[in-house]
Design an enzyme around this catalytic site. Sequence first.
Site, PDB file in Angstrom:
ATOM      1  N   GLU A 126       0.815  -1.212   0.000  1.00 14.65           N
ATOM      2  CA  GLU A 126       0.000   0.000   0.000  1.00 14.65           C
ATOM      3  C   GLU A 126       0.851   1.267   0.000  1.00 14.65           C
ATOM      4  OE1 GLU A 126      -2.998  -0.115  -0.709  1.00 14.65           O
ATOM      5  OE2 GLU A 126      -3.416  -2.229  -0.374  1.00 14.65           O
TER       6      GLU A 126
ATOM      7  N   HIS B 216      -5.848  -6.233 -10.719  1.00 15.34           N
ATOM      8  CA  HIS B 216      -5.342  -7.219  -9.769  1.00 15.34           C
ATOM      9  C   HIS B 216      -5.106  -8.574 -10.430  1.00 15.34           C
ATOM     10  CE1 HIS B 216      -7.290  -4.300  -7.011  1.00 15.34           C
ATOM     11  NE2 HIS B 216      -6.299  -4.636  -6.206  1.00 15.34           N
TER      12      HIS B 216
END
Length: 548
Positions: free
Chosen positions: A375, A463
């Site tokens: 992140e 993803h």
Amino acid sequence: MNKRAMLGAIGLAFGLLAAPIGASAKGESIVWNEQWKTPSFVSGSLLNGGEQALEELVYQYVDRENGTFRLGGRARDRLALIGKQTDELGHTVMRFEQRHHGIPVYGTMLAAHVKDGELIALSGSLIPNLDGQPRLKKAKTVTVQQAEAIAEQDVTETVTKERPTTENGERTRLVIYPTDGTARLAYEVNVRFLTPVPGNWVYIIDATDGAILNKFNQIDSRQPGGGQPVAGASTVGVGRGVLGDQKYINTTYSSYYGYYYLQDNTRGSGIFTYDGRNRTVLPGSLWTDGDNQFTASYDAAAVDAHYYAGVVYDYYKNVHGRLSYDGSNAAIRSTVHYGRGYNNAFWNGSQMVYGDGDGQTFLPFSGGIDVVGHELTHAVTDYTAGLVYQNESGAINEAMSDIFGTLVEFYANRNPDWEIGEDIYTPGVAGDALRSMSDPAKYGDPDHYSKRYTGTQDNGGVHTNSGIINKAAYLLSQGGVHYGVSVNGIGRDKMGKIFYRALVYYLTPTSNFSQLRAACVQAAADLYGSTSQEVNSVKQAFNAVGVY
């Protein structure tokens, strides 16, 4: 960090196919944008400029090659210099934004590299012949307020099912939007909200008729952080993380308040960790404790978020010479206990946000060091290449976060592996993870370009198709044979340096897989020489996953 993003998106405007690297008659290596028939990556001895300003080299080269770039006017009138820096190798790196009559062209950026007074590389796609685009001759009939209303209404109807509480209003700018071989005058509208579900949506609204040309969710755009640091003495506390392991953490003691705070003053502008108290208001309260012993079960998510943020800071500083995510020692803020049973973690443009998970599918997200590294790498990307979170550029964005999240895990030497999120995903299932870099197909992700996802779900497969780049990175590091292609591994450290240099100095917002390959080849040549084994291994790794 969803295993599969649930939100669909309309295809991005830029053509994602690129021709294989070729050579011009002048010995320049060129990657072509197939849709616009213009270069997307050029390298070689492009132009020597003597003592003149370095940006003049770029303008002169693009003007000289006007038949190739086809901007339809002088480069200095079409390309605005927006950034200049000197990298670790002494190259001057400049970034230019394409503009048409002063209006920015969405997603376009040109990165130029000058070494010893010579222009040696240009990367990024430019849109040709804008003067000849008939749609740009139409008058603007939609106002900013109308465009924002269209975007918010669509969010209400298709995403939240109720009117969201937007944060800081909408951010809107007028742009030229390339789509399907044409270009339109449009508004880029950013709608941000935390309730009823977090969202950071980008809408492209036609400025002539109000049509929605594109939309996608991107939880990484700028918004101001909050929470105030405390004055006090730096101390070291002890705590237990999500997995029950003991950690020593840097804290601050305030004699005025008589509490210890999760505030680390030893790194950059500080690392701050907040308690969201299961609400959805950020940043929450700076985490406090009475005895510097953070060992309660409620403390665990905060202990890991705080400790791992420090590890990520150390990795980027010690390995890449980067000071925090912005390169200028920005404070790192994290909020844990966000919402109730929230199965996600995200970078919102100014801070990290971690859900607690539901206890079955996920544990608290801060408990995975690769998740924290993943992140915070989105933040690095936000401040460097700015990769659009859709289609191939979005898959590169995700892959970069997987790559560096994994490298952070190896750096910390905390049971490192090539799996993503294994420490916090499905705690009741042994050996499970969100994704695998070594074997993407293990979790249903493609490991070759021929198997890529071409639909619109998950923002065009960000993803999913990241697995192709993840596999290339793994092969570059570890070596192996994949689809009959042998790759000589060069180790994690060199692999990381190559991908970092590609991300920070060569990639641009709409870079696709072919441009990433060219960027990594050039980065390896910069670092190790154009005839090095490292360059050959980069080519082998991308060949093995079908990216040319």
